[in-house]
Design a protein around this motif. Structure first.
Motif, PDB file in Angstrom:
ATOM      1  N   ALA A 116       3.183 -36.347 -25.314  1.00 16.94           N
ATOM      2  CA  ALA A 116       2.191 -35.365 -25.760  1.00 16.94           C
ATOM      3  C   ALA A 116       1.915 -34.333 -24.662  1.00 16.94           C
ATOM      4  O   ALA A 116       1.775 -33.135 -24.946  1.00 16.94           O
ATOM      5  N   LEU A 117       1.848 -34.796 -23.416  1.00 14.06           N
ATOM      6  CA  LEU A 117       1.649 -33.859 -22.304  1.00 14.06           C
ATOM      7  C   LEU A 117       2.846 -32.935 -22.170  1.00 14.06           C
ATOM      8  O   LEU A 117       2.694 -31.721 -21.981  1.00 14.06           O
ATOM      9  N   ALA A 118       4.057 -33.499 -22.264  1.00 11.99           N
ATOM     10  CA  ALA A 118       5.269 -32.676 -22.154  1.00 11.99           C
ATOM     11  C   ALA A 118       5.298 -31.599 -23.235  1.00 11.99           C
ATOM     12  O   ALA A 118       5.661 -30.445 -22.971  1.00 11.99           O
TER      13      ALA A 118
ATOM     14  N   GLU B 139      -5.606 -37.658 -17.957  1.00 11.83           N
ATOM     15  CA  GLU B 139      -6.441 -37.123 -19.039  1.00 11.83           C
ATOM     16  C   GLU B 139      -6.872 -35.698 -18.728  1.00 11.83           C
ATOM     17  O   GLU B 139      -6.895 -34.838 -19.627  1.00 11.83           O
ATOM     18  N   ALA B 140      -7.209 -35.417 -17.485  1.00 11.53           N
ATOM     19  CA  ALA B 140      -7.614 -34.065 -17.104  1.00 11.53           C
ATOM     20  C   ALA B 140      -6.457 -33.090 -17.281  1.00 11.53           C
ATOM     21  O   ALA B 140      -6.647 -31.959 -17.764  1.00 11.53           O
ATOM     22  N   ALA B 141      -5.252 -33.508 -16.903  1.00 11.02           N
ATOM     23  CA  ALA B 141      -4.082 -32.646 -17.054  1.00 11.02           C
ATOM     24  C   ALA B 141      -3.784 -32.392 -18.526  1.00 11.02           C
ATOM     25  O   ALA B 141      -3.459 -31.265 -18.922  1.00 11.02           O
ATOM     26  N   LEU B 142      -3.902 -33.428 -19.341  1.00  8.65           N
ATOM     27  CA  LEU B 142      -3.629 -33.269 -20.771  1.00  8.65           C
ATOM     28  C   LEU B 142      -4.634 -32.325 -21.424  1.00  8.65           C
ATOM     29  O   LEU B 142      -4.257 -31.470 -22.236  1.00  8.65           O
ATOM     30  N   ARG B 143      -5.908 -32.466 -21.060  1.00  6.53           N
ATOM     31  CA  ARG B 143      -6.920 -31.563 -21.625  1.00  6.53           C
ATOM     32  C   ARG B 143      -6.658 -30.118 -21.203  1.00  6.53           C
ATOM     33  O   ARG B 143      -6.831 -29.185 -21.989  1.00  6.53           O
ATOM     34  N   ALA B 144      -6.240 -29.924 -19.951  1.00  3.75           N
ATOM     35  CA  ALA B 144      -5.971 -28.569 -19.465  1.00  3.75           C
ATOM     36  C   ALA B 144      -4.736 -27.968 -20.126  1.00  3.75           C
ATOM     37  O   ALA B 144      -4.646 -26.753 -20.290  1.00  3.75           O
ATOM     38  N   ALA B 145      -3.777 -28.824 -20.492  1.00  2.00           N
ATOM     39  CA  ALA B 145      -2.525 -28.332 -21.076  1.00  2.00           C
ATOM     40  C   ALA B 145      -2.680 -27.981 -22.548  1.00  2.00           C
ATOM     41  O   ALA B 145      -2.018 -27.065 -23.049  1.00  2.00           O
ATOM     42  N   LYS B 146      -3.550 -28.707 -23.246  1.00  2.00           N
ATOM     43  CA  LYS B 146      -3.707 -28.478 -24.682  1.00  2.00           C
ATOM     44  C   LYS B 146      -4.504 -27.204 -24.941  1.00  2.00           C
ATOM     45  O   LYS B 146      -5.535 -26.974 -24.307  1.00  2.00           O
ATOM     46  N   PRO B 147      -4.051 -26.371 -25.867  1.00  2.00           N
ATOM     47  CA  PRO B 147      -4.823 -25.163 -26.205  1.00  2.00           C
ATOM     48  C   PRO B 147      -6.151 -25.542 -26.837  1.00  2.00           C
ATOM     49  O   PRO B 147      -6.251 -26.518 -27.580  1.00  2.00           O
TER      50      PRO B 147
ATOM     51  N   GLY C  78     -10.670 -42.338 -18.947  1.00  2.00           N
ATOM     52  CA  GLY C  78      -9.871 -41.761 -20.021  1.00  2.00           C
ATOM     53  C   GLY C  78      -9.798 -42.600 -21.274  1.00  2.00           C
ATOM     54  O   GLY C  78      -9.086 -42.243 -22.216  1.00  2.00           O
ATOM     55  N   MET C  79     -10.495 -43.739 -21.326  1.00  2.00           N
ATOM     56  CA  MET C  79     -10.462 -44.593 -22.514  1.00  2.00           C
ATOM     57  C   MET C  79     -11.371 -44.002 -23.589  1.00  2.00           C
ATOM     58  O   MET C  79     -12.493 -43.588 -23.303  1.00  2.00           O
TER      59      MET C  79
END
Length: 308
Positions: free
Chosen positions: A208-210, A239-247, A264-265
C-alpha cells in the motif's frame, strides 16, 4: 626418497624410511593433499581466539536498525560471563591475516568494545556460501521482518544471485521471493532506512505504501520527513510515512474516520451521522479500555476545558 622427504617434513629428521618404500611424486602429492584436507577439517571444527580488530564486516546487511538496549545487555552479559557462543568467520578474501564475519556481528561489536578476543569458528566459504549461511542463521535465530527480508533479497539479486539462491537463503519459494522483491523494488532504500524494521507491518501494508508513492519521486521528501520526525518504534514511523504518502481526499459526510494508537494499531472508528458522534472500538483493543474511558470521561472533559 620422496616418501622419506614427505614424512621427514611432517615428523622431523629423525624418521628413517627404507629405500624400498619410496613412492612416486604423484603419490606424494596425493598424500599431501589428504593431509591438507585433514588440517582444513580440523581447523573448521576448532575454536580460535581472534583479535576483534582483525574482523571486518562481510556478506549482506540484514538488520535495518539496532537496538541499543539489547546491545548494551549483550555487552554486560559477555563482560560478566564471557562469550558463551562462538561467531563464524572466514579468511578475508582480499586482506591477508584478516577475517570477515559470517554471523555474530553483535557479539564481535561487544567484544571489540570490551577489548577482548573473539572466540570464532573459521570456515573457507565463497561469497555464495557466506550469504546462505548468514541468511539461514538469521532465520533460525530471530525472525526477520518483512521489509528486512525484502532488503536482504534485493541486495542478493543486485549482487548477482539467482532467485533460487535467494529463496534457499531466506527459506522462501520462488513465488514468495517474487512478491518480496516486488515491494523492495518500489520503495526507495532511503525511505526503508528511515522507517526501519517495522516488525508488525506485513507485505500488504508495504505494498500500500509502494502504491501510494509517486513513481517519479514527487512528494518523497515529505514522506521521508514524516518518518524522520516521528519518535517511537519503527511501526509508528511506517504509519506516519503511509499517511504522508496517501493523498488527502475530502471525507464524505458520515464516512468513518479511523483512530490509531501510538504504535499504529487501529483503535476505533468515528462516525458523525446527523451531528452525533459514534465511537466503534476495534476488536483488537484490550477489553476493559471502554470502561476505563467511560470512568475517566469527566476528568478528560475537565482537562480539555482547562487546556491541560
Amino acid at each position: 626418497m620422496a616418501r622419506k622427504n614427505l614424512l621427514q617434513g611432517l615428523l622431523g629428521d629423525s624418521v628413517s624410511v627404507p629405500a624400498e618404500n619410496a613412492v612416486s611424486p604423484r603419490m606424494a602429492r596425493g598424500a599431501i593433499g589428504a593431509i591438507s584436507r585433514s588440517v582444513a577439517e580440523l581447523q573448521a571444527r576448532a575454536l580460535m581466539e581472534i583479535d576483534a580488530e582483525l574482523i571486518d564486516a562481510g556478506g549482506v546487511h540484514d538488520r535495518l536498525e539496532a537496538d541499543p538496549a539489547e546491545d548494551a545487555a549483550l555487552q554486560a552479559s559477555i563482560a560478566e560471563y564471557g562469550q558463551q557462543v562462538p561467531v563464524l568467520v572466514r579468511p578475508h578474501p582480499e586482506a591477508e591475516g584478516r577475517y570477515q564475519i559470517v554471523y555474530g556481528r553483535r557479539r564481535v561489536a561487544a567484544l571489540r568494545a570490551l577489548k577482548q578476543p573473539v572466540k570464532a569458528l573459521i570456515r573457507q566459504l565463497d561469497d555464495r556460501d557466506l550469504v546462505i549461511a548468514q541468511g539461514q542463521e538469521n532465520t533460525a535465530r530471530r525472525e526477520l521482518s518483512f521489509i528486512e527480508k525484502a532488503s536482504f533479497a534485493r541486495q542478493m539479486t543486485r549482487a548477482g544471485y539467482d532467485r533460487k539462491t535467494v529463496g534457499d537463503t531466506l527459506a522462501m519459494d520462488k513465488t514468495l521471493v517474487s512478491r518480496v522483491l516486488s515491494v523492495a523494488d518500489r520503495v526507495p532504500e532511503g525511505l526503508i532506512a528511515a522507517i526501519g524494521a517495522a516488525p508488525s507491518v506485513g507485505r500488504e501494508r508495504w505494498l500500500a505504501l509502494a502504491e501510494a508513492l509517486d513513481p517519479d519521486g514527487v512528494g518523497l521528501e515529505a514522506v521521508l520527513a514524516a518518518a524522520d520526525a516521528t519518535e517511537g518504534p519503527s511501526d509508528l514511523r511506517f504509519e506516519a510515512a503511509l499517511r504522508a504518502a496517501k493523498p488527502k481526499a475530502p471525507r464524505e459526510p458520515g464516512a468513518a474516520e479511523q483512530i490509531l494508537s501510538a504504535t499504529g494499531m487501529p483503535l476505533a472508528e468515528v462516525t458523525r451521522p446527523g451531528g452525533r458522534l459514534t465511537l466503534k472500538f476495534d476488536k483488537r483493543v484490550p477489553r476493559g479500555f471502554e470502561d476505563w474511558l467511560v470512568q475517566n470521561l469527566a476528568d478528560l472533559h475537565r482537562r480539555w476545558g482547562s487546556g491541560g
